[in-house]
Design an enzyme around this catalytic site. Sequence first.
Site, short mmCIF file in Angstrom:
data_model
loop_
_atom_site.label_atom_id
_atom_site.label_comp_id
_atom_site.label_asym_id
_atom_site.label_seq_id
_atom_site.Cartn_x
_atom_site.Cartn_y
_atom_site.Cartn_z
N ASN A 29 -83.90 18.96 -53.17
CA ASN A 29 -83.97 20.30 -53.72
C ASN A 29 -85.42 20.75 -53.80
O ASN A 29 -86.34 19.92 -53.75
CB ASN A 29 -83.30 20.38 -55.10
CG ASN A 29 -83.39 19.08 -55.87
OD1 ASN A 29 -84.43 18.74 -56.42
ND2 ASN A 29 -82.30 18.32 -55.88
N SER A 45 -77.07 24.41 -55.51
CA SER A 45 -76.43 23.09 -55.49
C SER A 45 -75.40 22.98 -54.36
O SER A 45 -74.58 23.88 -54.16
CB SER A 45 -75.73 22.85 -56.83
OG SER A 45 -75.03 21.62 -56.82
N GLY A 46 -75.48 21.87 -53.62
CA GLY A 46 -74.44 21.53 -52.67
C GLY A 46 -74.28 22.44 -51.48
O GLY A 46 -73.18 22.50 -50.90
N GLU A 76 -80.57 19.07 -60.09
CA GLU A 76 -81.83 18.52 -60.57
C GLU A 76 -82.75 19.60 -61.13
O GLU A 76 -83.93 19.33 -61.39
CB GLU A 76 -82.55 17.76 -59.45
CG GLU A 76 -81.77 16.60 -58.86
CD GLU A 76 -81.47 15.48 -59.83
OE1 GLU A 76 -81.84 15.59 -61.02
OE2 GLU A 76 -80.85 14.50 -59.41
N HIS A 97 -84.78 12.93 -50.15
CA HIS A 97 -84.12 11.63 -49.96
C HIS A 97 -84.58 11.05 -48.63
O HIS A 97 -83.77 10.59 -47.83
CB HIS A 97 -82.60 11.78 -49.97
CG HIS A 97 -82.03 12.31 -51.25
ND1 HIS A 97 -80.73 12.74 -51.35
CD2 HIS A 97 -82.59 12.48 -52.48
CE1 HIS A 97 -80.50 13.15 -52.61
NE2 HIS A 97 -81.62 13.00 -53.29
N HIS A 158 -83.12 6.29 -55.22
CA HIS A 158 -82.83 7.72 -55.15
C HIS A 158 -83.72 8.45 -54.13
O HIS A 158 -83.22 8.93 -53.13
CB HIS A 158 -83.00 8.34 -56.54
CG HIS A 158 -82.50 9.73 -56.67
ND1 HIS A 158 -82.06 10.26 -57.88
CD2 HIS A 158 -82.39 10.75 -55.77
CE1 HIS A 158 -81.68 11.50 -57.70
NE2 HIS A 158 -81.88 11.83 -56.43
#
Length: 214
Positions: A29, A45-46, A76, A97, A158
């Site tokens: 993000n 989000s998503g 987050e 990530h 993470h």
Amino acid sequence: MILEKERALIADYGRKLIAAGLTSGTGGNLSIYDRQAGLVAVSPSGMEYDAIEPADVTVLDPDGSIADGARKPSSEAPMHLLFYKARPDRCAVVHTHSPAVTALSCLRLPLPPVSFLVALSGRDEIPCAPYRDFGGPELAQAAVEAADGCDAVILANHGLVALGKELAAAFQLVQEMEFCADIYLRCLATGREPVLLTAEEMARARKRFGTYGQ
């Protein structure tokens, strides 16, 4: 549309994260804090990054309430907001990530001064925060505490969080830390420990970075 420029940058740099291999799918993000306006633009989000348009980027008040936008903000977002509270000198956060840093995070190791590029973080090494569930206040607190003023922090099992005065700087930092993590892991794969730079060498690197570039 409020924070139109910042929302466009979030959409643009989200695509850059995918293109650079710094995250995959909907992972990670980004956010920008317009401190003059007192508002934060944060990725939704998503959502697949290629599908995100400026209007999809959510605008939050510093307390986390939605000021504009129809999308749910990143899970987050509380971590971003806590970093902005702890670091009034920073206006952008990028969370990734990326493969090498995430692999290092699974070893729960900090990223030592294997390269002078680590000095871009403002410190001699990138700390690793303890594992906490994603999207919760515990992760936000652990990340900010572990960073302790560093512009980057590894999240155990993470990924990475990087801060910058602007989004381009935070993006560059995640790029450089991914490169450094990859080099460090390659060194460890030989069965030998790399020769690390000294505190004095890192101090000189930070000083040089202060006048580097245009």
